[in-house]
Design a protein around this motif. Structure first.
Motif, mmCIF file in Angstrom:
data_model
loop_
_atom_site.group_PDB
_atom_site.id
_atom_site.type_symbol
_atom_site.label_atom_id
_atom_site.label_comp_id
_atom_site.label_asym_id
_atom_site.label_seq_id
_atom_site.Cartn_x
_atom_site.Cartn_y
_atom_site.Cartn_z
ATOM 1 N N SER A 51 0.831 -1.199 0.000
ATOM 2 C CA SER A 51 0.000 0.000 0.000
ATOM 3 C C SER A 51 0.872 1.259 0.000
ATOM 4 C CB SER A 51 -0.970 -0.001 1.188
ATOM 5 O OG SER A 51 -0.322 0.338 2.377
ATOM 6 N N GLU A 52 2.047 1.168 0.620
ATOM 7 C CA GLU A 52 2.955 2.316 0.598
ATOM 8 C C GLU A 52 3.428 2.595 -0.834
ATOM 9 O OE1 GLU A 52 3.357 4.065 3.261
ATOM 10 O OE2 GLU A 52 4.719 5.515 2.353
ATOM 11 N N THR A 76 -7.473 3.253 9.924
ATOM 12 C CA THR A 76 -6.094 2.878 10.283
ATOM 13 C C THR A 76 -5.913 1.376 10.225
ATOM 14 O OG1 THR A 76 -6.882 3.808 12.338
ATOM 15 C CG2 THR A 76 -4.629 4.305 11.742
ATOM 16 N N LEU A 77 -4.712 0.963 9.818
ATOM 17 C CA LEU A 77 -4.459 -0.462 9.637
ATOM 18 C C LEU A 77 -4.014 -1.150 10.926
ATOM 19 C CD1 LEU A 77 -2.560 -0.334 6.247
ATOM 20 C CD2 LEU A 77 -4.979 -0.754 6.656
ATOM 21 N N ARG A 102 -6.645 2.784 3.863
ATOM 22 C CA ARG A 102 -5.924 4.000 4.247
ATOM 23 C C ARG A 102 -6.502 5.216 3.560
ATOM 24 N NH1 ARG A 102 0.392 2.775 3.653
ATOM 25 N NH2 ARG A 102 0.580 4.998 4.029
ATOM 26 N N TYR A 157 -4.402 -0.225 0.888
ATOM 27 C CA TYR A 157 -4.454 1.064 0.197
ATOM 28 C C TYR A 157 -5.846 1.678 0.301
ATOM 29 C CZ TYR A 157 -4.468 4.454 -3.613
ATOM 30 O OH TYR A 157 -4.604 5.601 -4.342
ATOM 31 N N ASP A 189 -9.245 6.631 5.470
ATOM 32 C CA ASP A 189 -8.912 7.016 6.839
ATOM 33 C C ASP A 189 -9.183 5.916 7.852
ATOM 34 O OD1 ASP A 189 -7.712 9.387 6.741
ATOM 35 O OD2 ASP A 189 -9.548 10.580 6.854
#
Lengths: 144, 327, 502
Positions: C219-220, C434-435, C429, C426, C432
């Motif tokens: 996801s980053e 949070t993982l 996030r 992804y 909004d």
């Protein structure tokens, strides 16, 4: 809008999840059985998702089309890697995925390829030789 | 400047790597491998790691034996993988035990016994019925009496799920004692024998049924008492523990440790493994390691073992059906 | 007095040249393995076990080496959390919350220094606890029954409610999604498959590390692709290379609080380092978040979980050594190794093999000092990773994650799962959500369900068992107090800073 749609999707998944859980029975097992906990989790998840559909919070901005395209390319490269790792063998597939992701991230093509080749070989040495986690060098396509 | 140095350093490593890897790659492809169908820790992992170590020490194989952990479905994932991808791999062995055969007998594996070629067993762990040191049950007879009088008054536990081998062994004892409604006995599943024993010491449970090896330390320290060993003869390391048979309950419950290989492996490769394992079994190293781990060394190998495994599967299926675990 | 002489014996064992060399090597290898996403302490320890056999080390030497690796991994896991927003292993998840924002604001060096110092203090506090109280704590831990564990997990989930500044409904939903994912696989109590769609690959459930790496690393990557090349490398221009001593010292109290919370979590078998990190962070946030700076790069938000996870991992050695019950995946591997070296951990280990136990304790003290010395000078080097352009660094990070996961499971199925989780991460996030609660749910879900079912099996179905012990009642009361306090504090903060309410 996004949060509404996503919450609706989560609601459906949680509903399906809780519904499926009811089928889990064991003729021979513990008191609570395999179905109660999933129902205990699924129902509050449905409630929360529903509340987010009705009262959504926050705003979401999705990336523009060209950026979405790049993301899709990156995902395609990763999926391709999972698909081709065993047929192509480790060094070839890994070099390709590193180079592809680098290019998608606006890296210069030649340098990306160099990083791919160097990176994949160093990784193979690191994992297979130094850490002792076996990885086949040659893919099934090459009789490995 | 950072990126340039980084990249050229990488290139230098890679050049070295290419030279290195070309000489090493063919070798790696032929290495012997033992799959432990579980996470690290526990019996199957011990089987692979100890056998792998001793095979190397005795020079029965070239180089190290690669240990792979492939957890999932109490061995089902490994069974499916070996069947699909490695069924003719002459360099592969896989750890199994009574637990694996019980799973097959209850139809919890993707395919049956005949899918694999069973090599041999090298030792067995003995099942025991244990209570806390301050328990009111002094003998197996007292425990059985309480169970038959009111099964729901006794909380039992072990390292398998309901219907697993630890549970079945206990039910066999209860049935021999005269309990009819076997499902009325409370069973609590724990991840390991030690977990169950410590919970029993904390007063949460009354009885633990599991392998002796893992919990032997608690017997020696006097924290728990063994009411019965489910073996035909007393255990050499604990001669004072009475067997169930000596107390008039005719039940044995071993958990043997053994190995299988793929179903399409050549006779030649199969025989070679059996021979290697037999040599390993006869070695000082294995005899010591097995006893230290709480196993009783027993050897059954080759064709004889194939027959044994099939018989045991049938027995397990019958018991499971009798008790009501499978239809 | 007795402890001092035992410890003296320990140091005489640990100071032997071979053991010192192993310590140094273990610390270094551990830091390296821990720093790679996808490889954590479990793998680090498992990877080095064959080495101990190959060199024929005795039990003491092997245990010293593996403990050094274990601690090294705990140090190493945070590096990618801070620099890349990708946790190197499960307990490092909490470090991303404030560590990555710090790095983005140019304070990567500070964050790394804080986590190094906090790790050192956390582990030291726990080792002192181990030295003084190990047998006593082990005795106490056995009275923690299934119902009490269930109460503990409830407390963990209740305290993460206030984790991020956003809508608490989203936080809770995220935790529930994690719990849902945790139920995939064979049900341990009855052996029936749940949510596996008939695939044997899912029989053992979703491996948390696979999910974790997918959720964060992939996801980053997708987030980075949203930005154009110009926007990506802002952090580098801001970065200072030398940590600021004043900032590091300012986190001392947070570190000490985190150490104690983490230690308690570590001593309980089954709770482990991840829970230690989570509880330390949420409690620190409750105590210190007066200006609403947590989650935005507050140094104390790095110190507390780092101290917590290191002190929990050292604490987890107590049930492992004195009961033979592994408190975490890593201690399970160490236990297996000890057993195959003919050492049976359990109630008699301290009496029978004092040189092994105290040698280990002494080497833990030394490993810790060594890691601190090893890590502080490396800060400059690691911070320079920030200077590598994203297009060159990120593909390598993704490749390491893939290879790490593949080399452990040998199955490309896990790679697909990882990509799936990357996409899920992804989308969540973006919304909004949070993982971190999701990861926590996935990590603790199985144990939470098992302990609930164990408690009810013991009681024969009577739900009263859940509040039948003083331990569980105490935990529920503490949870309620915590929730009331956070509602009260939130109301007060809203009054004080009305503009920050959204």
């Amino acid at each position: 809008m996004s949060i509404r749609l996503a919450s609706a999707a989560i609601f459906l998944i949680a509903a399906l999840y809780a519904w499926t859980a009811q089928d889990y029975t064991a003729s021979f097992g513990d008191v609570l059985g395999p179905s109660v906990f999933p129902v205990m989790v699924g129902i509050p998840a449905m409630a929360l998702a529903l509340s987010l559909v009705v009262f959504p919070g926050g705003t979401t901005s999705w990336p523009l089309l060209p950026r979405l395209f790049r993301q899709a390319m990156a995902l395609a490269a990763l999926l391709g890697y999972a698909l081709l790792l065993e047929p192509l063998g480790f060094p070839l597939a890994t070099a390709a995925v590193i180079a592809a992701v680098a290019v998608v991230l606006d890296g210069p093509v030649l340098k990306s390829l160099m990083i791919g080749v160097a990176g994949s070989l160093s990784l193979w040495v690191l994992f297979d030789q130094l850490l002792g986690l076996p990885i086949d060098f040659f893919g099934t396509l090459f009789g490995g | 400047m950072g990126s340039k140095t980084m990249i050229s350093a990488k290139l230098a490593i890679a050049t070295a790597a290419t030279v290195f890897s070309l000489s090493a790659a063919p070798q790696a492809a032929q290495a012997n491998e033992c799959i432990a169908p579980s996470s690290p820790g526990g019996g199957w992992d011990f089987t692979c790691r100890t056998i792998g170590r001793i095979l190397t020490e005795l020079n029965l194989v070239d180089g190290n034996v690669q240990i792979t952990n492939m957890a999932g479905g109490v061995g089902a994932v490994t069974y499916a993988t070996v069947e699909a991808k490695r069924s003719d791999d002459p360099n592969l062995i896989v750890a199994t035990s009574t637990v694996g055969i019980t799973q097959i007998a209850q139809g919890r594996y993707p395919s049956g016994i005949e899918t694999m070629r069973y090599l041999g067993m090298l030792g067995a762990d003995v099942g025991v019925i244990a209570v806390a040191a301050d328990s009111k049950y002094e003998t197996l007879a007292q425990l059985n009496e309480a169970i038959v009088a009111d099964a729901s008054s006794v909380v039992t536990a072990g390292s398998s799920g309901a219907g697993g081998w630890d549970h079945i062994r206990l039910l066999l004892v209860a049935r021999a004692a005269g309990l009819e409604d076997l499902s009325s006995l409370r069973w609590v599943q724990f991840d390991g024998g030690t977990d169950a024993v410590t919970q029993m010491m904390g007063g949460q449970l009354d009885v633990v049924s599991t392998d002796l090896g893992e919990i032997a330390g608690f017997v020696e320290s006097g924290d728990i008492r063994i009411l019965a060993a489910l073996s035909t003869d007393p255990i050499p390391a604990f001669p004072d523990i009475p067997t169930a048979i000596s107390q008039g309950v005719d039940v044995t419950g071993y958990n043997w440790r053994g190995l299988y290989t793929g179903g399409n492996v050549s006779d030649e490769a199969y025989d070679k493994w059996v021979e290697r394992l037999k040599t390993l079994y006869d070695s000082e190293e294995w005899q010591t390691a097995a006893v230290d781990f709480g196993l009783v060394p027993i050897w059954i190998g080759g064709a004889e073992f194939e027959t044994y495994v099939r018989e045991q599967e049938k027995i397990m299926a019958d018991i499971s059906r009798d008790i009501g675990i499978i239809e | 007095m007795e402890i001092l002489s035992s410890l003296g014996l320990g140091f005489s064992v640990a100071l032997q040249p071979l053991h010192l060399a192993l310590l140094l090597f273990g610390c270094f290898a551990g830091t390296l393995i821990g720093a790679m996403p996808g490889l954590g302490p479990v793998n680090g320890v498992a990877i080095l076990i064959p080495l101990t056999f190959a060199f024929g080390f005795d039990a003491t030497a092997s245990l010293i080496l593996l403990s050094a690796v274990y601690f090294g991994c705990m140090y190493g896991g945070r590096i990618s959390s801070i620099l890349l927003n990708i946790p190197g292993d499960e307990p490092a998840v909490m470090t991303t919350l404030d560590g990555y924002p710090m790095a983005q604001q140019g304070h990567a060096a500070n964050a790394l220094a804080i986590s190094g110092v906090a790790s050192f203090i956390g582990a030291t506090v726990a080792i002192i606890g181990l030295t003084l109280f190990a047998p006593m704590l082990a005795k106490a831990a056995i009275y923690f029954g299934p119902a009490d564990y269930f109460a503990l997990y409830i407390m963990a989930f209740a305290t993460i409610g206030g984790l991020s500044g956003v809508d608490p409904r989203k936080t809770l939903l995220s935790a529930l999604l994690g719990l849902m994912i945790a139920t995939v696989g064979l049900d341990p109590a009855t052996g029936i498959p749940r949510y596996t769609t008939g695939s044997f690959h899912l029989y053992d459930g979703i491996d948390p590390i696979v999910a974790l790496v997918g959720l964060f690393a992939i996801s980053e990557l997708l987030f980075l692709l949203e930005k154009t090349i110009k926007d990506r490398d802002v952090a580098i221009r801001l970065t200072t290379w030398i940590p600021d001593v004043k900032v590091v010292v300012g986190t001392l109290w947070a570190t000490l609080r985190g150490s104690i919370v983490g230690f308690v979590a570590g001593v309980l078998p089954g709770a482990g380092a991840s829970l230690g990190a989570v509880m330390s962070y949420s409690i620190e946030k409750q105590v210190s978040n007066k200006n609403n700076t947590f989650g935005k790069g507050d140094p104390r938000g790095v110190a507390a979980p780092e101290a917590g996870n290191n002190s929990a991992s050292a604490g987890a050695l107590i049930p492992m050594l004195s009961l033979g019950v592994p408190g975490s995946g890593t201690t399970a591997v160490m236990l297996a190794m000890l057993i195959s070296l003919n050492v049976q951990p359990g109630p008699l280990l301290f009496e029978r093999q004092p040189d092994l136990v105290w040698g280990l304790v002494a080497s833990l003290y030394m490993a810790n000092v060594m890691l601190l010395i090893l890590n502080l000078p490396l800060i400059g080097l690691f911070t320079r990773l920030m200077a590598v352009p994203t297009w060159a660094l990120m593909p390598l990070v993704v490749a390491v994650s893939f290879v790490g996961v593949y080399s452990i499971s040998n199955s490309t199925f896990d790679l697909y799962v990882m990509i799936g989780f990357g996409l899920l991460g992804y989308v969540l996030r973006k919304l909004d959500i949070t993982l971190v609660p999701l990861v926590l749910g996935l990590l603790l879900g199985t144990d939470m369900e098992n302990n609930l079912r164990r408690a009810l099996s013991i009681s024969g179905g009577d739900f009263g068992v859940l509040v039948a012990s003083w331990i569980s009642i105490g935990l529920y009361v503490a949870t309620a107090a915590f929730l009331i306090l956070s509602v009260f504090l939130a109301a007060r903060d809203r009054k004080r800073v009305p503009t920050e309410a959204g």
